[in-house]
Design a protein around this motif. Structure first.
Motif, PDB file in Angstrom:
ATOM      1  N   ALA A 199      -6.213  15.581 -90.845  1.00 33.22           N
ATOM      2  CA  ALA A 199      -4.911  16.233 -90.717  1.00 33.22           C
ATOM      3  C   ALA A 199      -4.066  16.114 -91.984  1.00 33.22           C
ATOM      4  CB  ALA A 199      -4.148  15.638 -89.534  1.00 33.22           C
ATOM      5  N   TYR A 200      -4.614  15.540 -93.042  1.00 35.49           N
ATOM      6  CA  TYR A 200      -3.838  15.273 -94.256  1.00 35.49           C
ATOM      7  C   TYR A 200      -3.212  16.541 -94.827  1.00 35.49           C
ATOM      8  CZ  TYR A 200      -2.745  13.415 -98.921  1.00 35.49           C
ATOM      9  OH  TYR A 200      -2.112  13.036-100.081  1.00 35.49           O
ATOM     10  N   ARG A 201      -3.918  17.662 -94.761  1.00 37.48           N
ATOM     11  CA  ARG A 201      -3.406  18.924 -95.311  1.00 37.48           C
ATOM     12  C   ARG A 201      -2.801  19.830 -94.249  1.00 37.48           C
ATOM     13  NH1 ARG A 201      -4.911  18.626-100.460  1.00 37.48           N
ATOM     14  NH2 ARG A 201      -6.828  17.510-100.984  1.00 37.48           N
ATOM     15  N   GLY A 202      -2.534  19.254 -93.075  1.00 33.52           N
ATOM     16  CA  GLY A 202      -1.854  20.015 -92.041  1.00 33.52           C
ATOM     17  C   GLY A 202      -2.759  20.524 -90.942  1.00 33.52           C
ATOM     18  N   ARG A 203      -2.153  21.255 -90.038  1.00 38.17           N
ATOM     19  CA  ARG A 203      -2.838  21.722 -88.835  1.00 38.17           C
ATOM     20  C   ARG A 203      -3.754  22.909 -89.137  1.00 38.17           C
ATOM     21  NH1 ARG A 203      -0.082  21.767 -83.073  1.00 38.17           N
ATOM     22  NH2 ARG A 203      -1.732  22.705 -81.822  1.00 38.17           N
ATOM     23  N   THR A 204      -4.952  22.881 -88.546  1.00 34.83           N
ATOM     24  CA  THR A 204      -5.916  23.973 -88.633  1.00 34.83           C
ATOM     25  C   THR A 204      -6.519  24.198 -87.253  1.00 34.83           C
ATOM     26  OG1 THR A 204      -7.819  22.544 -89.099  1.00 34.83           O
ATOM     27  CG2 THR A 204      -6.506  23.260 -91.000  1.00 34.83           C
ATOM     28  N   ALA A 205      -7.308  25.238 -87.125  1.00 32.69           N
ATOM     29  CA  ALA A 205      -7.990  25.481 -85.855  1.00 32.69           C
ATOM     30  C   ALA A 205      -8.936  24.326 -85.530  1.00 32.69           C
ATOM     31  CB  ALA A 205      -8.753  26.804 -85.919  1.00 32.69           C
ATOM     32  N   ARG A 206      -9.552  23.758 -86.567  1.00 30.56           N
ATOM     33  CA  ARG A 206     -10.524  22.686 -86.350  1.00 30.56           C
ATOM     34  C   ARG A 206      -9.862  21.412 -85.828  1.00 30.56           C
ATOM     35  NH1 ARG A 206     -13.160  18.784 -90.879  1.00 30.56           N
ATOM     36  NH2 ARG A 206     -15.066  18.172 -89.822  1.00 30.56           N
ATOM     37  N   ASN A 207      -8.696  21.043 -86.389  1.00 34.11           N
ATOM     38  CA  ASN A 207      -8.106  19.749 -86.036  1.00 34.11           C
ATOM     39  C   ASN A 207      -6.955  19.847 -85.039  1.00 34.11           C
ATOM     40  OD1 ASN A 207      -5.716  20.464 -87.398  1.00 34.11           O
ATOM     41  ND2 ASN A 207      -6.306  19.435 -89.291  1.00 34.11           N
ATOM     42  N   ALA A 208      -6.767  21.006 -84.410  1.00 35.55           N
ATOM     43  CA  ALA A 208      -5.599  21.236 -83.549  1.00 35.55           C
ATOM     44  C   ALA A 208      -5.450  20.186 -82.447  1.00 35.55           C
ATOM     45  CB  ALA A 208      -5.678  22.636 -82.935  1.00 35.55           C
ATOM     46  N   VAL A 209      -6.568  19.723 -81.890  1.00 35.92           N
ATOM     47  CA  VAL A 209      -6.508  18.739 -80.802  1.00 35.92           C
ATOM     48  C   VAL A 209      -5.840  17.443 -81.257  1.00 35.92           C
ATOM     49  CG1 VAL A 209      -7.941  17.276 -79.316  1.00 35.92           C
ATOM     50  CG2 VAL A 209      -8.486  19.687 -79.573  1.00 35.92           C
ATOM     51  N   MET A 210      -5.959  17.130 -82.555  1.00 34.77           N
ATOM     52  CA  MET A 210      -5.382  15.897 -83.070  1.00 34.77           C
ATOM     53  C   MET A 210      -3.867  15.837 -82.905  1.00 34.77           C
ATOM     54  SD  MET A 210      -7.416  15.185 -86.625  1.00 34.77           S
ATOM     55  CE  MET A 210      -6.566  13.631 -86.853  1.00 34.77           C
ATOM     56  N   TYR A 211      -3.227  16.983 -82.768  1.00 33.27           N
ATOM     57  CA  TYR A 211      -1.773  17.029 -82.700  1.00 33.27           C
ATOM     58  C   TYR A 211      -1.240  16.734 -81.298  1.00 33.27           C
ATOM     59  CZ  TYR A 211      -1.510  18.447 -87.530  1.00 33.27           C
ATOM     60  OH  TYR A 211      -1.588  18.439 -88.903  1.00 33.27           O
ATOM     61  N   GLY A 212      -2.126  16.419 -80.386  1.00 33.38           N
ATOM     62  CA  GLY A 212      -1.703  15.946 -79.078  1.00 33.38           C
ATOM     63  C   GLY A 212      -1.913  16.962 -77.972  1.00 33.38           C
ATOM     64  N   PRO A 213      -1.656  16.475 -76.759  1.00 32.00           N
ATOM     65  CA  PRO A 213      -1.121  15.167 -76.386  1.00 32.00           C
ATOM     66  C   PRO A 213      -2.123  14.031 -76.564  1.00 32.00           C
ATOM     67  CG  PRO A 213      -1.683  16.415 -74.431  1.00 32.00           C
ATOM     68  CD  PRO A 213      -1.871  17.343 -75.589  1.00 32.00           C
ATOM     69  N   VAL A 263      -7.386  10.830 -79.708  1.00 31.50           N
ATOM     70  CA  VAL A 263      -6.055  11.176 -80.191  1.00 31.50           C
ATOM     71  C   VAL A 263      -5.048  10.166 -79.654  1.00 31.50           C
ATOM     72  CG1 VAL A 263      -4.252  12.941 -80.179  1.00 31.50           C
ATOM     73  CG2 VAL A 263      -6.673  13.613 -80.257  1.00 31.50           C
ATOM     74  N   CYS A 264      -4.157   9.711 -80.528  1.00 35.02           N
ATOM     75  CA  CYS A 264      -3.141   8.768 -80.075  1.00 35.02           C
ATOM     76  C   CYS A 264      -1.843   9.026 -80.821  1.00 35.02           C
ATOM     77  CB  CYS A 264      -3.606   7.327 -80.249  1.00 35.02           C
ATOM     78  SG  CYS A 264      -3.838   6.856 -81.954  1.00 35.02           S
ATOM     79  N   GLY A 265      -0.821   8.256 -80.486  1.00 35.38           N
ATOM     80  CA  GLY A 265       0.476   8.403 -81.121  1.00 35.38           C
ATOM     81  C   GLY A 265       1.294   9.523 -80.504  1.00 35.38           C
ATOM     82  N   PRO A 266       2.531   9.689 -80.974  1.00 34.17           N
ATOM     83  CA  PRO A 266       3.405  10.736 -80.436  1.00 34.17           C
ATOM     84  C   PRO A 266       2.799  12.122 -80.628  1.00 34.17           C
ATOM     85  CG  PRO A 266       4.629   9.212 -81.843  1.00 34.17           C
ATOM     86  CD  PRO A 266       3.183   8.903 -82.029  1.00 34.17           C
ATOM     87  N   GLU A 267       3.007  13.002 -79.669  1.00 36.11           N
ATOM     88  CA  GLU A 267       2.493  14.357 -79.788  1.00 36.11           C
ATOM     89  C   GLU A 267       3.067  15.021 -81.038  1.00 36.11           C
ATOM     90  OE1 GLU A 267       1.799  18.310 -76.991  1.00 36.11           O
ATOM     91  OE2 GLU A 267       2.774  16.516 -76.179  1.00 36.11           O
ATOM     92  N   GLY A 268       2.199  15.679 -81.799  1.00 32.90           N
ATOM     93  CA  GLY A 268       2.609  16.325 -83.028  1.00 32.90           C
ATOM     94  C   GLY A 268       2.343  15.517 -84.277  1.00 32.90           C
ATOM     95  N   PHE A 269       1.973  14.227 -84.116  1.00 33.11           N
ATOM     96  CA  PHE A 269       1.774  13.364 -85.279  1.00 33.11           C
ATOM     97  C   PHE A 269       0.344  13.405 -85.808  1.00 33.11           C
ATOM     98  CE2 PHE A 269       1.268   9.200 -87.413  1.00 33.11           C
ATOM     99  CZ  PHE A 269       2.261   9.357 -88.367  1.00 33.11           C
ATOM    100  N   ALA A 270      -0.627  13.748 -84.992  1.00 37.37           N
ATOM    101  CA  ALA A 270      -2.029  13.951 -85.396  1.00 37.37           C
ATOM    102  C   ALA A 270      -2.764  12.698 -85.815  1.00 37.37           C
ATOM    103  CB  ALA A 270      -2.121  14.990 -86.519  1.00 37.37           C
ATOM    104  N   SER A 271      -2.435  11.552 -85.265  1.00 39.65           N
ATOM    105  CA  SER A 271      -3.212  10.352 -85.564  1.00 39.65           C
ATOM    106  C   SER A 271      -4.383  10.247 -84.595  1.00 39.65           C
ATOM    107  CB  SER A 271      -2.342   9.093 -85.493  1.00 39.65           C
ATOM    108  OG  SER A 271      -1.752   8.962 -84.209  1.00 39.65           O
ATOM    109  N   GLY A 272      -5.427   9.530 -85.021  1.00 40.27           N
ATOM    110  CA  GLY A 272      -6.610   9.414 -84.184  1.00 40.27           C
ATOM    111  C   GLY A 272      -7.424   8.187 -84.508  1.00 40.27           C
ATOM    112  N   ILE A 273      -8.331   7.855 -83.604  1.00 38.76           N
ATOM    113  CA  ILE A 273      -9.188   6.679 -83.740  1.00 38.76           C
ATOM    114  C   ILE A 273     -10.634   7.135 -83.671  1.00 38.76           C
ATOM    115  CG2 ILE A 273      -9.803   4.430 -82.783  1.00 38.76           C
ATOM    116  CD1 ILE A 273      -7.010   4.510 -81.365  1.00 38.76           C
TER     117      ILE A 273
END
Length: 224
Positions: A61-75, A94-104
């Motif tokens: 998610a470093y360069r922002g939201r894409t179709a590939r990584n959309a799930v990372m943005y939550g919930p 996926v973890c953290g607040p929705e919209g933050f795109a953090s993951g484990i």
């Protein structure tokens, strides 16, 4: 007498917190993969890596939201599955607040139930502790691919993937170090967590640029 692992589902609130809190807390938890009607596989998590969204150079998610990584943005509490090197899938939470795109990234675990369903999928594993030793091996062992991207890991009984409470790893056995294969700024973060002494934990490997046919040596970023 040792108490049996807790088989209740992890609540969504477990994942709705900063990734550096949630990642080590996942160690010792149970990941359930249902193969209806064949049965199910249960894996005890022994190694994970944290990726901190758009603030983390190692993250997808470093360069922002894409179709590939959309799930990372939550919930939070959902699976993010990606395909890498044209060969392997990897499973993330996926973890953290929705919209933050953090993951484990789920890097490794011990198969505690259903090893007979896993062995045919991992014929090169010499011992059962090698069945899910590494993120690609874990996904292969559990037959995880992009069709499971977005699966709710806090779902009801019978869902294809679920995370249960299990038995949290004792603090005395928790270890942390650099993430495997991450380059640049992200290489210095000690965001890989594992349970000390577990045979299923994968060996650490520093970043090594991969050479593709006809190209210069390039970056080898992997992670969520």
């Amino acid at each position: 007498m040792i108490a049996a692992p807790d088989r209740t589902p992890l609540p969504r609130s477990f994942f709705d917190r900063p990734v550096l809190e949630a990642a080590p807390a996942l160690l010792g938890r149970l990941l359930v993969r249902v193969f209806s009607p064949k049965g199910r596989v249960v894996l005890r998590l022994t190694e994970v890596e944290a990726y901190a969204g758009e603030a983390d150079p190692g993250s997808h998610a470093y360069r922002g939201r894409t179709a590939r990584n959309a799930v990372m943005y939550g919930p939070p509490g959902h699976a993010y599955v990606y395909f890498t090197y044209g060969m392997w899938h990897c499973l993330n939470v996926v973890c953290g607040p929705e919209g933050f795109a953090s993951g484990i990234l789920l890097r490794a675990g011990e198969i505690v139930e259903g090893a007979e369903l896993v062995r045919p999928r991992r014929p090169t594993a010499r011992r059962d502790h090698e069945l899910a030793k590494g993120p690609a091996r874990l996904a292969t062992a559990l037959d995880v691919d992009r069709t499971l991207d977005g699966t709710d890991l806090c779902g009801a009984e019978g869902a294809p993937l679920r995370l249960l409470t299990g038995t949290p790893a004792p603090a005395s056995l928790l270890r942390a170090g650099p993430r495997t294969g991450v380059s640049g700024e992200g290489a210095v973060h000690p965001w890989r967590y594992w349970i000390d002494g577990e045979q299923s934990v994968s060996p650490y490997r520093a970043h090594t640029p991969r050479r593709r046919p006809g190209t210069a040596r390039g970056a080898n970023r992997k992670g969520s």
